[in-house]
Design a protein around this motif. Sequence first.
Motif, PDB file in Angstrom:
ATOM      1  N   ALA A   1      44.053  34.603  38.899  1.00  9.90           N
ATOM      2  CA  ALA A   1      42.895  35.269  39.500  1.00  9.90           C
ATOM      3  C   ALA A   1      41.689  35.259  38.570  1.00  9.90           C
ATOM      4  O   ALA A   1      40.543  35.180  39.025  1.00  9.90           O
ATOM      5  CB  ALA A   1      43.248  36.696  39.879  1.00  9.90           C
ATOM      6  N   VAL A   2      41.934  35.364  37.253  1.00 11.64           N
ATOM      7  CA  VAL A   2      40.858  35.378  36.269  1.00 11.64           C
ATOM      8  C   VAL A   2      40.879  34.069  35.488  1.00 11.64           C
ATOM      9  O   VAL A   2      41.926  33.653  34.985  1.00 11.64           O
ATOM     10  CB  VAL A   2      40.996  36.583  35.310  1.00 11.64           C
ATOM     11  N   LEU A   3      39.723  33.423  35.399  1.00  6.36           N
ATOM     12  CA  LEU A   3      39.622  32.121  34.742  1.00  6.36           C
ATOM     13  C   LEU A   3      39.161  32.304  33.297  1.00  6.36           C
ATOM     14  O   LEU A   3      38.308  33.139  33.009  1.00  6.36           O
ATOM     15  CB  LEU A   3      38.627  31.242  35.498  1.00  6.36           C
ATOM     16  N   HIS A   4      39.707  31.486  32.386  1.00  6.06           N
ATOM     17  CA  HIS A   4      39.432  31.669  30.964  1.00  6.06           C
ATOM     18  C   HIS A   4      38.880  30.432  30.264  1.00  6.06           C
ATOM     19  O   HIS A   4      38.348  30.543  29.160  1.00  6.06           O
ATOM     20  CB  HIS A   4      40.710  32.118  30.245  1.00  6.06           C
ATOM     21  N   ASP A   5      38.984  29.256  30.886  1.00  4.75           N
ATOM     22  CA  ASP A   5      38.522  28.018  30.265  1.00  4.75           C
ATOM     23  C   ASP A   5      37.001  27.924  30.425  1.00  4.75           C
ATOM     24  O   ASP A   5      36.491  27.634  31.513  1.00  4.75           O
ATOM     25  CB  ASP A   5      39.209  26.825  30.932  1.00  4.75           C
ATOM     26  N   ALA A   6      36.263  28.156  29.338  1.00  5.66           N
ATOM     27  CA  ALA A   6      34.802  28.234  29.408  1.00  5.66           C
ATOM     28  C   ALA A   6      34.176  26.932  29.905  1.00  5.66           C
ATOM     29  O   ALA A   6      33.245  26.953  30.714  1.00  5.66           O
ATOM     30  CB  ALA A   6      34.242  28.604  28.036  1.00  5.66           C
ATOM     31  N   GLN A   7      34.674  25.798  29.437  1.00  6.16           N
ATOM     32  CA  GLN A   7      34.108  24.518  29.857  1.00  6.16           C
ATOM     33  C   GLN A   7      34.349  24.264  31.337  1.00  6.16           C
ATOM     34  O   GLN A   7      33.457  23.828  32.071  1.00  6.16           O
ATOM     35  CB  GLN A   7      34.688  23.373  29.031  1.00  6.16           C
ATOM     36  N   ALA A   8      35.571  24.561  31.791  1.00  7.20           N
ATOM     37  CA  ALA A   8      35.895  24.369  33.204  1.00  7.20           C
ATOM     38  C   ALA A   8      35.060  25.289  34.085  1.00  7.20           C
ATOM     39  O   ALA A   8      34.595  24.891  35.164  1.00  7.20           O
ATOM     40  CB  ALA A   8      37.391  24.620  33.433  1.00  7.20           C
ATOM     41  N   VAL A   9      34.859  26.514  33.629  1.00  8.34           N
ATOM     42  CA  VAL A   9      34.045  27.461  34.391  1.00  8.34           C
ATOM     43  C   VAL A   9      32.598  27.000  34.457  1.00  8.34           C
ATOM     44  O   VAL A   9      31.945  27.092  35.502  1.00  8.34           O
ATOM     45  CB  VAL A   9      34.143  28.878  33.778  1.00  8.34           C
ATOM     46  N   ALA A  10      32.065  26.483  33.349  1.00  8.04           N
ATOM     47  CA  ALA A  10      30.689  25.978  33.332  1.00  8.04           C
ATOM     48  C   ALA A  10      30.529  24.816  34.308  1.00  8.04           C
ATOM     49  O   ALA A  10      29.542  24.733  35.055  1.00  8.04           O
ATOM     50  CB  ALA A  10      30.308  25.552  31.917  1.00  8.04           C
ATOM     51  N   ASP A  11      31.495  23.906  34.319  1.00 14.62           N
ATOM     52  CA  ASP A  11      31.470  22.787  35.268  1.00 14.62           C
ATOM     53  C   ASP A  11      31.513  23.303  36.709  1.00 14.62           C
ATOM     54  O   ASP A  11      30.816  22.795  37.600  1.00 14.62           O
ATOM     55  CB  ASP A  11      32.665  21.859  35.034  1.00 14.62           C
ATOM     56  N   ARG A  12      32.305  24.328  36.913  1.00 17.11           N
ATOM     57  CA  ARG A  12      32.479  24.920  38.238  1.00 17.11           C
ATOM     58  C   ARG A  12      31.170  25.553  38.726  1.00 17.11           C
ATOM     59  O   ARG A  12      30.800  25.418  39.895  1.00 17.11           O
ATOM     60  CB  ARG A  12      33.597  25.952  38.122  1.00 17.11           C
ATOM     61  N   MET A  13      30.453  26.230  37.834  1.00 20.44           N
ATOM     62  CA  MET A  13      29.203  26.865  38.226  1.00 20.44           C
ATOM     63  C   MET A  13      28.104  25.838  38.492  1.00 20.44           C
ATOM     64  O   MET A  13      27.265  26.030  39.372  1.00 20.44           O
ATOM     65  CB  MET A  13      28.767  27.861  37.154  1.00 20.44           C
ATOM     66  N   LEU A  14      28.104  24.747  37.751  1.00 21.94           N
ATOM     67  CA  LEU A  14      27.149  23.687  38.041  1.00 21.94           C
ATOM     68  C   LEU A  14      27.438  23.082  39.412  1.00 21.94           C
ATOM     69  O   LEU A  14      26.512  22.789  40.179  1.00 21.94           O
ATOM     70  CB  LEU A  14      27.205  22.602  36.961  1.00 21.94           C
ATOM     71  N   GLN A  15      28.711  22.922  39.727  1.00 21.23           N
ATOM     72  CA  GLN A  15      29.099  22.430  41.054  1.00 21.23           C
ATOM     73  C   GLN A  15      28.574  23.376  42.139  1.00 21.23           C
ATOM     74  O   GLN A  15      28.048  22.935  43.163  1.00 21.23           O
ATOM     75  CB  GLN A  15      30.629  22.342  41.145  1.00 21.23           C
ATOM     76  N   LEU A  16      28.687  24.675  41.909  1.00 20.75           N
ATOM     77  CA  LEU A  16      28.211  25.655  42.878  1.00 20.75           C
ATOM     78  C   LEU A  16      26.714  25.523  43.105  1.00 20.75           C
ATOM     79  O   LEU A  16      26.239  25.498  44.243  1.00 20.75           O
ATOM     80  CB  LEU A  16      28.540  27.071  42.391  1.00 20.75           C
ATOM     81  N   VAL A  17      25.948  25.445  42.006  1.00 22.45           N
ATOM     82  CA  VAL A  17      24.498  25.368  42.112  1.00 22.45           C
ATOM     83  C   VAL A  17      24.064  24.082  42.812  1.00 22.45           C
ATOM     84  O   VAL A  17      23.147  24.086  43.636  1.00 22.45           O
ATOM     85  CB  VAL A  17      23.853  25.471  40.720  1.00 22.45           C
ATOM     86  N   GLN A  18      24.729  22.985  42.502  1.00 25.08           N
ATOM     87  CA  GLN A  18      24.308  21.689  43.029  1.00 25.08           C
ATOM     88  C   GLN A  18      24.791  21.424  44.449  1.00 25.08           C
ATOM     89  O   GLN A  18      24.118  20.732  45.215  1.00 25.08           O
ATOM     90  CB  GLN A  18      24.790  20.570  42.103  1.00 25.08           C
ATOM     91  N   THR A  19      25.949  21.990  44.815  1.00 20.90           N
ATOM     92  CA  THR A  19      26.537  21.657  46.123  1.00 20.90           C
ATOM     93  C   THR A  19      26.712  22.857  47.055  1.00 20.90           C
ATOM     94  O   THR A  19      26.951  22.673  48.253  1.00 20.90           O
ATOM     95  CB  THR A  19      27.923  21.000  45.942  1.00 20.90           C
ATOM     96  N   GLY A  20      26.625  24.084  46.522  1.00 22.57           N
ATOM     97  CA  GLY A  20      26.874  25.263  47.349  1.00 22.57           C
ATOM     98  C   GLY A  20      28.339  25.441  47.684  1.00 22.57           C
ATOM     99  O   GLY A  20      28.682  26.165  48.625  1.00 22.57           O
ATOM    100  N   ARG A  21      29.210  24.810  46.895  1.00 21.64           N
ATOM    101  CA  ARG A  21      30.652  24.907  47.146  1.00 21.64           C
ATOM    102  C   ARG A  21      31.420  25.124  45.846  1.00 21.64           C
ATOM    103  O   ARG A  21      30.989  24.709  44.771  1.00 21.64           O
ATOM    104  CB  ARG A  21      31.177  23.636  47.829  1.00 21.64           C
ATOM    105  N   LEU A  22      32.558  25.786  45.990  1.00 21.48           N
ATOM    106  CA  LEU A  22      33.527  25.928  44.913  1.00 21.48           C
ATOM    107  C   LEU A  22      34.878  25.438  45.397  1.00 21.48           C
ATOM    108  O   LEU A  22      35.106  25.314  46.600  1.00 21.48           O
ATOM    109  CB  LEU A  22      33.640  27.396  44.480  1.00 21.48           C
ATOM    110  N   THR A  23      35.788  25.200  44.457  1.00 21.93           N
ATOM    111  CA  THR A  23      37.154  24.814  44.813  1.00 21.93           C
ATOM    112  C   THR A  23      38.031  26.062  44.786  1.00 21.93           C
ATOM    113  O   THR A  23      38.041  26.794  43.802  1.00 21.93           O
ATOM    114  CB  THR A  23      37.702  23.769  43.825  1.00 21.93           C
TER     115      THR A  23
END
Length: 252
Positions: free
Chosen positions: A182-204
Amino acid sequence: MDINSDLGESFGAWRMGDDAAMLDIVTSANVACGFHAGDPAGILQTLRQAAARGVAVGAHVAYPDLVGFGRRNMDPTSSELVADVIYQIGALQGLAAAAGTRVRYVKPHGALYNTIAHDARQAEDVLTAILAVDPSLTLMALAGSPLIGWAQARGVRVVAEAFADRAYNDDGSLVSRRLPGAVLHDAQAVADRMLQLVQTGRLTSITGQPVAIQADSICVHGDSPGAVDMARQIRAHLLQAGVALQPFVALD
């Protein structure tokens, strides 16, 4: 895009997070009001630091639950909940004025946040409290939740947020903290995930499915392990991609 974090949550000798470091990264600070965490002296210090850095301040209102850190469900009467929220906003407004800033938005905390995202009665109570104190305040709410429509219907400006360090279900709801992953801890993976959100409006989602998330603010929990590094990497990742970072409310 706005980046926010829950701050001002230390209580006496109990230290929670690194507010000074986070305030060098975020653009908005959800500051505890004493009901789930935070003591007056610590809250005032955090507000002064936010003011010095030009970070927008919001009231992080909660159920009266210091022992449970505001994460236990409660069922207060409407008169109690309205008064509790008014009390907390008012307390933070006084401290903010002394710190040279002001409260510009309200973000409910923990169990209250999750409850009013879907519970119409408690949501209406929180909205009533906001309107009673200052109708110009913005409400920060869970992206995709019914609360957004309820707030708009009452004439309350609302901003939707996504959580950087939380996993999502296929329907766009947050995975319960009681469940693994439920809680994510990998900082690099989270940063990639947030860029995906900003650019596409979607998360996995946690099951690997794409989920549409419409959000104007990204939250990094200040009490999570490695929160500062995670927020720093998110900020750097977004700036490198050309994303402008600024508070969702105007600072005047």
